[in-house]
Design a protein around this motif. Structure first.
Motif, PDB file in Angstrom:
ATOM      1  N   CYS A 210      -5.681  -8.894   2.694  1.00 44.19           N
ATOM      2  CA  CYS A 210      -4.609  -9.306   3.769  1.00 44.19           C
ATOM      3  C   CYS A 210      -4.411 -10.743   4.286  1.00 44.19           C
ATOM      4  CB  CYS A 210      -4.725  -8.098   4.770  1.00 44.19           C
ATOM      5  SG  CYS A 210      -5.699  -8.752   5.958  1.00 44.19           S
ATOM      6  N   GLY A 211      -5.829 -11.260   4.350  1.00 45.77           N
ATOM      7  CA  GLY A 211      -5.681 -12.536   4.588  1.00 45.77           C
ATOM      8  C   GLY A 211      -5.907 -12.950   6.172  1.00 45.77           C
TER       9      GLY A 211
ATOM     10  N   MET B  74       5.685  -3.546   1.386  1.00 45.72           N
ATOM     11  CA  MET B  74       4.904  -4.861   2.260  1.00 45.72           C
ATOM     12  C   MET B  74       3.597  -5.148   1.614  1.00 45.72           C
ATOM     13  SD  MET B  74       7.193  -4.687   4.616  1.00 45.72           S
ATOM     14  CE  MET B  74       8.434  -4.289   3.578  1.00 45.72           C
ATOM     15  N   GLU B  75       3.342  -6.549   1.740  1.00 48.10           N
ATOM     16  CA  GLU B  75       2.210  -6.779   1.199  1.00 48.10           C
ATOM     17  C   GLU B  75       1.050  -6.829   2.496  1.00 48.10           C
ATOM     18  OE1 GLU B  75      -0.756  -7.484  -0.654  1.00 48.10           O
ATOM     19  OE2 GLU B  75       0.680  -8.582  -2.217  1.00 48.10           O
ATOM     20  N   MET B  76       0.119  -5.791   2.120  1.00 50.28           N
ATOM     21  CA  MET B  76      -0.938  -5.571   3.213  1.00 50.28           C
ATOM     22  C   MET B  76      -2.451  -6.042   2.724  1.00 50.28           C
ATOM     23  SD  MET B  76      -0.059  -1.750   3.918  1.00 50.28           S
ATOM     24  CE  MET B  76      -0.355  -0.520   2.620  1.00 50.28           C
ATOM     25  N   GLY B  77      -2.260  -6.682   1.567  1.00 46.81           N
ATOM     26  CA  GLY B  77      -3.604  -6.937   1.359  1.00 46.81           C
ATOM     27  C   GLY B  77      -3.818  -6.685  -0.337  1.00 46.81           C
ATOM     28  N   GLN B  78      -3.253  -5.662  -0.731  1.00 45.66           N
ATOM     29  CA  GLN B  78      -3.407  -5.008  -2.126  1.00 45.66           C
ATOM     30  C   GLN B  78      -2.907  -5.657  -3.334  1.00 45.66           C
ATOM     31  OE1 GLN B  78      -3.519  -3.199   0.848  1.00 45.66           O
ATOM     32  NE2 GLN B  78      -5.376  -3.091   0.509  1.00 45.66           N
ATOM     33  N   GLY B  79      -2.463  -6.980  -3.001  1.00 47.55           N
ATOM     34  CA  GLY B  79      -1.882  -7.724  -4.098  1.00 47.55           C
ATOM     35  C   GLY B  79      -0.507  -7.222  -4.844  1.00 47.55           C
ATOM     36  N   THR B  80       0.083  -6.378  -4.129  1.00 49.08           N
ATOM     37  CA  THR B  80       1.344  -5.838  -4.229  1.00 49.08           C
ATOM     38  C   THR B  80       2.433  -6.872  -4.789  1.00 49.08           C
ATOM     39  OG1 THR B  80       1.189  -3.880  -3.182  1.00 49.08           O
ATOM     40  CG2 THR B  80       3.413  -4.365  -3.868  1.00 49.08           C
ATOM     41  N   PHE B  81       2.572  -7.877  -4.040  1.00 48.37           N
ATOM     42  CA  PHE B  81       3.481  -8.972  -4.340  1.00 48.37           C
ATOM     43  C   PHE B  81       3.197  -9.588  -5.741  1.00 48.37           C
ATOM     44  CE2 PHE B  81       5.413 -10.640   0.011  1.00 48.37           C
ATOM     45  CZ  PHE B  81       6.016  -9.013   0.154  1.00 48.37           C
TER      46      PHE B  81
END
Lengths: 725, 203, 163
Positions: free
Chosen positions: C99-100, A80-87
């Motif tokens: 996270c935005g 999941m993308e939860m802010g860490q820039g994984t995507f």
């Protein structure tokens, strides 16, 4: 402690298969992951230094990629993308191995119906490091499949073909990936091809802008809270305010007849309201009179008493040389850290639709697989009848590793035959959080005649972090004897000290505690690195030199030394007080990533002000240096917030406060005006990033305050004593 | 001695209310106080009653002496660093009215009343004695150049002042506490004290 | 109850039910503009910040009846991908969001700040930007706010020249 990650991972052979639909390529990946079969202490040592490899399902087809007719690649991410820039990181990895441009990659959260479900979770700073090898292999295999197919279609030998931004060409002819994929029924699946060299990568290693940047700047509806379904109703759940409350009965007569109310759902373990609007559901919820059976008279002092070294069950998690000579000239300090809330800004929320024998759940979760399993179990459905559609997370931090609200929304949806949206109020978020457990540390040390540590001992106590969570199998804690989350950062990293010991005590708390970004690291490093600073002062040595002299020259030791030196140099570390500012130093290792920080601090109007923080991090290969910097900045500020301001209390059996403000957090004005980040590369694969920089900040600030005031602050949140003021 | 004044007071109150309704008050006809017969209540008692209200947290929280509004019964500094700003209404873009509107908000628990803002710095009462508060109240240099009549009108009619008795619920849904003197009694006390010349006791 | 308002430049009349419903829910659920976020419902976190007649307002604590005849601007109306507001452009250039979730509220508060104080000092920023960000993006936000002020000044200069 050595670098043990390499031996723990065995990357799989992977197969591809084709799924239906024009140009859609599915991938069956078979992954294997073998846990080290080692003795207890060996496992625990591994846990602290391990970069968790990616663990996927082994027996189901998994959709990883789609090739669209516009010649773009949709990458279904099990993380999941939860802010860490994984995507962004995984898009860079895939783009490079697939030979497409960044613009051609669209990353989406893999719905559980794709089969691409992470059997672990998104967390533990594992996404990029864990996917580094398998995702590049998968991407390379897809590239080879497309190349071979193109070779047949163009009737040109593979060796004569080249690929540029998703276009395969040779001898004047060319086909896009989309054209190649169109109509193919039987793909030839190659062995895993040789990966490109780092030099050939266009995107990996570059500070590429986040792929979700536009969506987040223009307000796109990408979060769990934004999810909706046609004819959706709203749910509310009656939650107790007292710790330990057990549902007995509910008087729903008034609520049933309130405006907008569709149904009051009374289950064995909860009472829910379904209404036409959120406010109507809330109003009806407030009119329900629930009888709870609950604990009484709990307060913060009672919790503090439980959290005391010597209580509960102990496990020696690390041991070297002899025990300390209790008769000797020991320095002994105690440290305490409080209950911490996740306080992520997006409340937990979910939309569930249960229709006959299938369910669809849109949710921001860190545990797609567990959410699916729990919903299926409660509804009595097969897991493949439950499709979890994950959304972007408005902050994870460990708060979404537990999603019982998905089950509750599904039960309510089933009861009314329509989709139901449910989300926590802020008060419920604060009172029903799964908190960062409070901790207590007793640290003892003894100097030798050279002013170096002859012996060091860290005893600490914590509530659950990993234990009693769905992520850790119940059989594991009894085997290893310690909570794998609570002990993060609790080890002695000064491997040059001849005699040391770390002892973990586990106690049960009357309220739920669990994973909070970096787990035990924040508290443990605060205690350990504050103690190291005190010992350096006692030895009359420079705090940086004192540390460097006591680290062995093994792989991780060398990396730790390098980040310590880099931070000190970049910050011009000095133990002089200049213009009322002092510097504080601290370092830590988490998930095999060493980090050192220098905090520049002054005291203005009796408040601790952090002006500048220098961070040195060795995350190994930096897939996206800009996002690693962003993580360092964010961890510094979130860590500052936790160590300077945040604290939950227990009053009259209730967890409090229940709103931002009273739960004080760092604001813009509190954030350092300067954060300087130095990245080192001490190994050639990507390592953990999202949590390790949270380690040093607490001690770095406390150590600066010690040098300014002479006072050793031993409790979080750090508060100047009246004596100092 | 202990009961009598209460009855007397109630009688006066009724008369007072009747008079107020009979003459819709304007600034000009407030001058007729000493003709209304209210002045017979002990002005020192009225003074103390008035001060019981002015020193209550519902009033005092917005009369700070350090430019920082206070909140709650414990009078803690307003969260998030809100402060007076240049016009007693917070900062340029994040003002009092970013959150506080002209009515109490039952959904958020944010209190509200017309022209929600801090009292001017010159009317900072926090930490002052009752006599000092009264001095600031009466001094045209600190009270916004208000005459006694204008002060009476402000204190008995202004929506923001009277909000103290209708302060609504807090963020947790609990009723805010109100001053220890009723709104009616307060108004009468103010009127009586001023009608008797606004003399600060023991001075 | 029917309310007429101008939302992101478009005049709309909506049946809002209870006139005291927080503007936030009207914007999110009736007007289907999800960029304005629910964070706490108590005007404490600032995630729901939008503009009413160009003033920053925390919409979770703003009864919809007060927007009658007024102009409401949300993140969707601040600017778009083709024509970003200087604040959005600066946020992109500094790569601010993590996270935005809190970001629209911060950007709206910043837009309001730049309306009042075109070239804010660090102190102006500290005073006015008091929303809560859990990821800790404040460091980049501060840089982005200064950058937005510059971008806005450039636009204003160019516009002046054109006249």
């Amino acid at each position: 402690m050595g670098d043990k990650s390499s031996g723990a991972k065995k990357v799989s052979r992977r197969k591809f298969l084709v799924r239906g639909g024009l140009g859609t390529i599915g991938v069956l990946a078979i992954g294997t992951y073998i846990f080290r079969n080692a003795i207890r202490r060996e496992i625990l040592g591994t846990v602290n230094s391990l970069e968790m490899p990616y663990t996927d399902n082994t027996d189901q087809p998994m959709v990883w990629f789609e090739v669209t007719s516009e010649n773009n690649i949709v990458l279904h991410s099990p993380k999941m993308e939860m802010g860490q820039g994984t995507f962004t990181g995984i898009a860079q990895m895939a783009a490079d191995e697939l030979s497409v441009s960044m613009q051609q990659i669209q990353v989406v959260h893999a719905a559980s119906s794709t089969g691409n479900v992470d059997s672990f979770a998104t967390g533990g700073s594992t996404s990029i490091s864990g996917l580094w090898q398998p995702l590049r292999e998968l991407s390379a295999m897809l590239r080879m499949m497309l190349l071979k197919e193109a070779s047949q279609k163009l009737n040109i030998d593979v060796t004569q073909l080249q690929i540029d931004d998703g276009v395969i060409s040779g001898t004047g002819k060319s086909l896009t990936y989309a054209q190649v994929a169109e109509g193919v029924k039987n793909w030839e699946v190659p062995d895993t091809p040789k990966l490109k060299s780092l030099k050939e990568y266009k995107y990996v290693g570059k500070p590429i802008a986040r792929v979700d940047l536009d969506a987040k700047v223009f307000g796109d509806p990408i979060f769990g809270m934004d999810a909706q379904m046609p004819d959706m109703l709203y749910g509310a759940i009656v939650r107790p305010t007292k710790i330990g409350s057990i549902f007995v009965s509910a008087d729903i007569a008034t609520a049933e007849n309130m405006p907008g109310v569709i149904k009051i759902v009374v289950e064995e373990d909860f009472v829910g309201v379904v209404a036409k609007s959120m406010l109507e559901a809330e109003n009806a919820k407030n009119a329900i009179n629930v009888t709870w059976d609950s604990y009484k008279d709990l307060n913060t002092e009672a919790i503090t008493k439980i959290i005391t070294v010597g209580n509960g069950k102990s496990t020696i998690i690390q041991k070297n040389g002899d025990s300390l000579n209790e008769e000797g000239d020991l320095v002994r300090l105690e440290f305490r850290t409080p209950i911490g809330a996740h306080a992520q800004i997006e409340p937990n929320g979910v939309v569930a639709s249960v229709d006959g024998d299938s369910a669809i759940v849109k949710i921001s979760t860190q545990v797609v697989g567990i959410t699916r399993k729990e919903v299926a179990k409660r509804l009595g459905l097969d897991t493949d009848k439950v499709n979890i559609i994950p959304t972007y997370l408005g902050g994870g931090f460990g708060r979404r590793l537990h999603t019982p609200h998905a089950v509750q929304a599904a039960v309510m949806s089933k009861a009314v035959g329509k989709p139901v949206k449910y989300f926590f109020s802020r008060k419920e978020e604060f009172q029903h959080d799964m908190f960062r457990p409070p901790t207590h540390h007793v640290i003892k040390g003894e100097l030798n005649t050279d002013g170096l540590l002859h012996g060091l001992e860290h005893e600490f106590v914590s509530g659950d972090v990993g234990n009693n969570s769905a992520l850790i199998p119940n059989f594991l804690p009894p085997i290893i004897g310690a909570d794998v989350g609570a002990i993060r950062g609790g080890f002695i990293q000064y491997s040059g000290i001849p005699n040391f010991r770390a002892v973990y005590w586990h106690v049960d708390l009357p309220f739920a505690t669990s994973w909070w970004r970096s787990l035990g690291l924040l508290a443990n490093t605060f205690a350990m690195e504050s103690f190291m600073d005190e010992m350096a002062l006692k030895a009359n040595k420079n705090a940086v030199e004192f540390r460097l002299q006591q680290i062995a020259d093994d792989a991780i030791g060398v990396r730790l030394k390098n980040v310590i030196k880099a931070a000190a140099e970049k910050a011009n570390y000095s133990e002089e007080i200049t213009n009322g500012r002092a510097m504080g130093f601290a370092a830590s290792i988490d998930a095999n990533t060493p980090c050192a920080q220098v905090a520049e601090v002054s005291i203005i109007d009796n408040e601790i002000i952090v002006h500048k923080v220098t961070v040195s991090l060795d995350p190994g290969l930096a897939v996206n240096p800009d996002q690693i910097r962003a993580q360092c900045e964010g961890c510094v500020i979130m860590g500052m917030s936790a160590v300077l301001y945040e604290q939950m209390f227990v009053e009259d059996g209730e967890l409090t406060p229940t709103i931002y403000g009273p739960y004080q957090m760092a604001l813009m004005k509190n954030a350092p005006k300067e954060i300087d980040v130095v990245l080192l590369q001490g190994k050639d694969t990507p390592g953990a990033v999202g949590e390790p920089p949270l380690g040093p900040i607490g001690a770095a600030i406390a150590n600066a305050v010690r040098r300014l005031t002479g006072e050793r602050l031993t409790e979080l949140p750090l508060k100047l004593s009246k004596l100092t003021l | 001695m202990k009961i009598r004044p209460v009855y007397f007071f109630l009688l006066l109150a009724v008369v007072g209310v009747v008079l107020v309704f009979a003459n819709t008050p304007t600034i000009s006809n407030y001058k007729t106080y000493d003709n209304q017969g209210i002045a017979q209540q002990n002005p020192d008692e009225s003074y103390e009653k008035m001060m019981d209200v002015l020193t209550h947290q519902r009033c005092m929280n917005c009369h700070p002496n350090d430019n920082i509004p206070k909140q709650g019964d414990d009078r803690h500094p307003h969260y998030f660093g809100m402060a007076r700003g240049d016009d007693d209404n917070g900062f340029e873009a994040t003002s009092c009215n970013t959150c506080h509107q002209s009515i109490n908000n039952t959904n958020s628990g944010v209190p509200g009343a017309p022209h929600w803002s801090l009292a001017p710095a010159s009317m900072g009462w926090e930490g002052l004695s009752r006599a000092q508060i009264a001095e600031r109240l009466l001094d045209k240099n600190t009270n916004g150049n208000r005459s006694h009549d204008e002060l009476v009108k402000h204190m008995t009619e202004d929506d923001l002042v009277l909000w103290a008795w209708e302060p609504g619920i807090d963020a947790d849904g609990n009723q805010r506490t109100i001053p220890p003197v009723s709104k009616k009694e307060f108004k009468e006390a103010v009127e009586n004290w001023f009608a008797n010349g606004a003399i600060i006791p023991n001075k | 109850m029917e309310i007429s308002l101008t939302i992101n430049g478009m005049l709309k009349t909506v049946d809002v039910g209870d006139e005291n419903t927080p503007l936030l829910w009207i914007v999110r659920d009736l007007l289907n503009l999800k960029g304005t976020k629910f964070g706490c419902g108590k005007a404490a976190c600032g995630a729901c910040t939008l503009l009413v007649d160009d003033e920053a307002v925390r919409s979770c604590s703003y009864p919809v009846k007060f927007v009658e005849g007024k102009k409401v601007t949300t993140i969707e109306g601040l600017g778009d991908r083709e024509n970003p507001h200087p604040v959005q452009q600066a946020w992109i250039e500094e790569i601010v969001p993590q996270c935005g979730y809190c970001q629209p509220g911060f950007m709206m508060a910043t837009a309001a700040l730049l309306n009042k104080v075109p070239n804010p000092t660090d102190e102006d920023i500290d005073n006015n930007i008091i929303n809560v960000c859990r990821c800790g993006t404040y460091y980049r936000m501060r840089k982005a706010i200064h950058r937005a002020a510059k971008l806005q000044a450039e636009i204003n200069t160019n516009e002046t020249k054109e006249i």
